[in-house]
Design a protein around this motif. Sequence first.
Motif, short mmCIF file in Angstrom:
data_model
loop_
_atom_site.label_atom_id
_atom_site.label_comp_id
_atom_site.label_asym_id
_atom_site.label_seq_id
_atom_site.Cartn_x
_atom_site.Cartn_y
_atom_site.Cartn_z
N GLY A 35 35.51 -84.27 -23.39
CA GLY A 35 35.21 -83.61 -22.25
C GLY A 35 34.33 -82.45 -22.53
N GLU A 36 33.40 -82.45 -21.73
CA GLU A 36 32.33 -81.26 -22.07
C GLU A 36 32.37 -80.16 -20.98
OE1 GLU A 36 28.59 -83.25 -22.77
OE2 GLU A 36 29.28 -84.24 -24.31
N SER A 37 31.72 -79.00 -21.37
CA SER A 37 31.50 -77.69 -20.58
C SER A 37 30.27 -77.14 -21.08
CB SER A 37 32.72 -77.20 -20.38
OG SER A 37 32.45 -75.84 -19.33
N ARG A 38 29.41 -76.40 -20.27
CA ARG A 38 28.55 -75.72 -20.33
C ARG A 38 28.49 -74.30 -20.34
NH1 ARG A 38 23.56 -78.04 -21.79
NH2 ARG A 38 23.43 -80.25 -21.63
N GLU A 39 29.99 -73.76 -19.82
CA GLU A 39 30.35 -72.50 -19.29
C GLU A 39 30.25 -71.77 -20.93
OE1 GLU A 39 31.07 -71.15 -16.73
OE2 GLU A 39 31.05 -72.43 -15.33
N LYS A 40 29.83 -70.44 -20.72
CA LYS A 40 29.75 -69.80 -21.85
C LYS A 40 31.04 -68.80 -22.05
CE LYS A 40 24.60 -68.83 -21.48
NZ LYS A 40 23.59 -68.21 -21.36
N ASP A 41 31.71 -68.62 -20.97
CA ASP A 41 33.15 -67.83 -21.08
C ASP A 41 34.03 -68.95 -21.87
OD1 ASP A 41 35.07 -65.69 -20.13
OD2 ASP A 41 35.80 -67.58 -19.24
N TYR A 42 34.91 -68.32 -22.71
CA TYR A 42 35.53 -69.31 -23.42
C TYR A 42 36.72 -69.69 -22.52
CZ TYR A 42 33.65 -68.53 -28.11
OH TYR A 42 32.86 -68.21 -29.18
N LEU A 60 55.21 -89.23 -28.56
CA LEU A 60 53.71 -89.21 -29.01
C LEU A 60 53.59 -87.66 -29.27
CD1 LEU A 60 51.79 -91.77 -27.07
CD2 LEU A 60 52.40 -92.02 -29.57
N ARG A 61 52.96 -87.36 -30.37
CA ARG A 61 52.42 -85.95 -30.44
C ARG A 61 50.84 -85.76 -30.08
NH1 ARG A 61 56.21 -83.02 -32.93
NH2 ARG A 61 54.74 -81.31 -33.30
N SER A 62 50.93 -84.97 -29.36
CA SER A 62 49.45 -84.88 -28.66
C SER A 62 48.78 -83.47 -29.53
CB SER A 62 49.30 -84.53 -27.28
OG SER A 62 50.13 -83.02 -27.07
N ASP A 63 47.56 -83.81 -29.47
CA ASP A 63 46.69 -82.66 -30.16
C ASP A 63 45.18 -82.62 -29.43
OD1 ASP A 63 46.01 -80.53 -31.66
OD2 ASP A 63 45.31 -81.71 -33.50
N VAL A 64 44.72 -81.41 -29.28
CA VAL A 64 43.33 -81.46 -28.61
C VAL A 64 42.27 -80.92 -29.71
CG1 VAL A 64 41.91 -80.13 -27.10
CG2 VAL A 64 44.19 -80.71 -26.23
N VAL A 65 41.22 -81.60 -30.02
CA VAL A 65 40.63 -81.49 -31.13
C VAL A 65 39.14 -81.02 -30.52
CG1 VAL A 65 39.23 -82.69 -33.17
CG2 VAL A 65 41.54 -83.37 -32.41
N LYS A 66 38.44 -79.87 -31.06
CA LYS A 66 37.38 -79.38 -30.60
C LYS A 66 36.08 -79.93 -31.70
CE LYS A 66 34.53 -74.97 -30.15
NZ LYS A 66 34.66 -73.58 -30.41
N GLU A 67 35.04 -80.51 -30.94
CA GLU A 67 33.99 -80.90 -31.64
C GLU A 67 32.91 -79.98 -31.64
OE1 GLU A 67 33.94 -83.97 -33.01
OE2 GLU A 67 35.74 -84.79 -32.39
N SER A 68 31.98 -79.94 -32.55
CA SER A 68 31.04 -79.11 -32.97
C SER A 68 29.72 -79.32 -31.85
CB SER A 68 30.30 -78.86 -34.36
OG SER A 68 29.86 -80.39 -34.42
N GLY A 69 29.42 -78.16 -31.08
CA GLY A 69 28.10 -78.23 -30.34
C GLY A 69 27.70 -76.85 -30.15
N MET A 70 26.35 -76.79 -30.02
CA MET A 70 25.69 -75.44 -29.94
C MET A 70 25.66 -74.88 -28.52
SD MET A 70 21.76 -74.60 -31.35
CE MET A 70 22.17 -74.92 -33.06
N PHE A 71 25.56 -75.61 -27.53
CA PHE A 71 25.42 -75.16 -26.37
C PHE A 71 26.31 -75.88 -25.37
CE2 PHE A 71 21.02 -75.40 -27.80
CZ PHE A 71 20.72 -73.97 -27.81
N LYS A 72 27.40 -76.55 -25.82
CA LYS A 72 28.38 -77.29 -25.22
C LYS A 72 29.95 -76.99 -26.12
CE LYS A 72 25.67 -80.86 -23.24
NZ LYS A 72 25.65 -82.50 -23.19
N THR A 73 30.82 -76.66 -25.06
CA THR A 73 31.97 -76.85 -25.59
C THR A 73 32.65 -78.32 -25.37
OG1 THR A 73 32.57 -74.73 -25.02
CG2 THR A 73 34.38 -76.17 -25.27
N LYS A 74 33.06 -79.01 -26.59
CA LYS A 74 33.59 -80.37 -26.68
C LYS A 74 34.74 -80.65 -27.05
CE LYS A 74 28.80 -82.02 -27.53
NZ LYS A 74 27.99 -82.67 -28.30
N LEU A 75 35.85 -81.25 -26.12
CA LEU A 75 37.17 -81.16 -26.65
C LEU A 75 37.57 -82.92 -26.47
CD1 LEU A 75 38.97 -78.35 -24.76
CD2 LEU A 75 38.26 -78.42 -27.14
N SER A 76 38.30 -83.29 -27.19
CA SER A 76 38.92 -84.60 -27.00
C SER A 76 40.66 -84.49 -27.20
CB SER A 76 38.24 -85.59 -27.97
OG SER A 76 38.53 -85.34 -29.36
#
Length: 292
Positions: free
Chosen positions: A114-121, A81-97
């Motif tokens: 998966g979410e995070s509120r951290e400001k550091d990338y 299987l080929r994997s990929d990580v997709v970033k969803e748009s979010g103003m105050f959260k980093t969202k990945l699937s």
Amino acid sequence: MKTNFFSVIIVCFMVTTVFSQSNLNDYKYVIVPNKFDFLKQKDQYQLNSLAQFLFKKYGFEALMEGGKYPEDLIRNRCLALRSDVVKESGMFKTKLSIELKDCNDQLIYSSKLGESREKDYSRAYNEALRNTFKSIEALNYKYKPNENITGLQTQSSEARNEVTQEIEQLKQEIQNLKKEKEAEVAVNAQKVVESKPKVEVVPVPTIKKEVNNMETGVKEVLSKVLYAQEIENGFQLVDSSPKVVYRIKQTKLDNIFLVENTSAIIYKKEDRWVIEYYSNNVLKQEELNIKF
């Protein structure tokens, strides 16, 4: 009524989870790209390396894209299987699937966000990725070979073997044609040399000028040393001026050259170089002092 509704939701979730797990268990490998589309550099923030690590942690045999693949995967790419990580748009959260696709680019599995509120990338991507892998962990993946997938290996190998055989056959045909052409050229050149009539030998010290300025274009400079300078497909012979006296082309026969723009040949006879040409329908032979 509410109890029945929630029961249906739970059952649907359980069925979806079991179905996804069953599908994923059919695949032996997961290939992790060396760069995700939402990032600018390969393995930026070590996110690709982290994804490979987490896949391995939860039971998958994870391979980095472009690395050395196992033999069975080389023969049958559908084992992975080929994997990929997709970033969803979010103003105050980093969202990945996480998305997993088969060899036909069909989506097999998509994880929860998966979410995070951290400001550091770096911290945000790391935390969000670990959180989305909790969905992968819950699947309890364990590889179970599926004949519908592993069976593609034989078909792929057979097709590859047929293509390889056709290529080798074409190569052999090309080689045979090349050898036939070379043999034909060599025979023709040999016939020219072997069919030489009785020649008139002209002494070396003398230089003769033909009345018609040698219609064959052969230039007589027997008293001069000629220096061979390599050119495409042969040499040019120059005197001490330096002036180009002859341009000669290589043939398939050793030490036999065709003189450009004339009906003459130059060849080596024992340790001497000789030029042969026709003058007034008489074949003449002269020695040349050539330095290669």
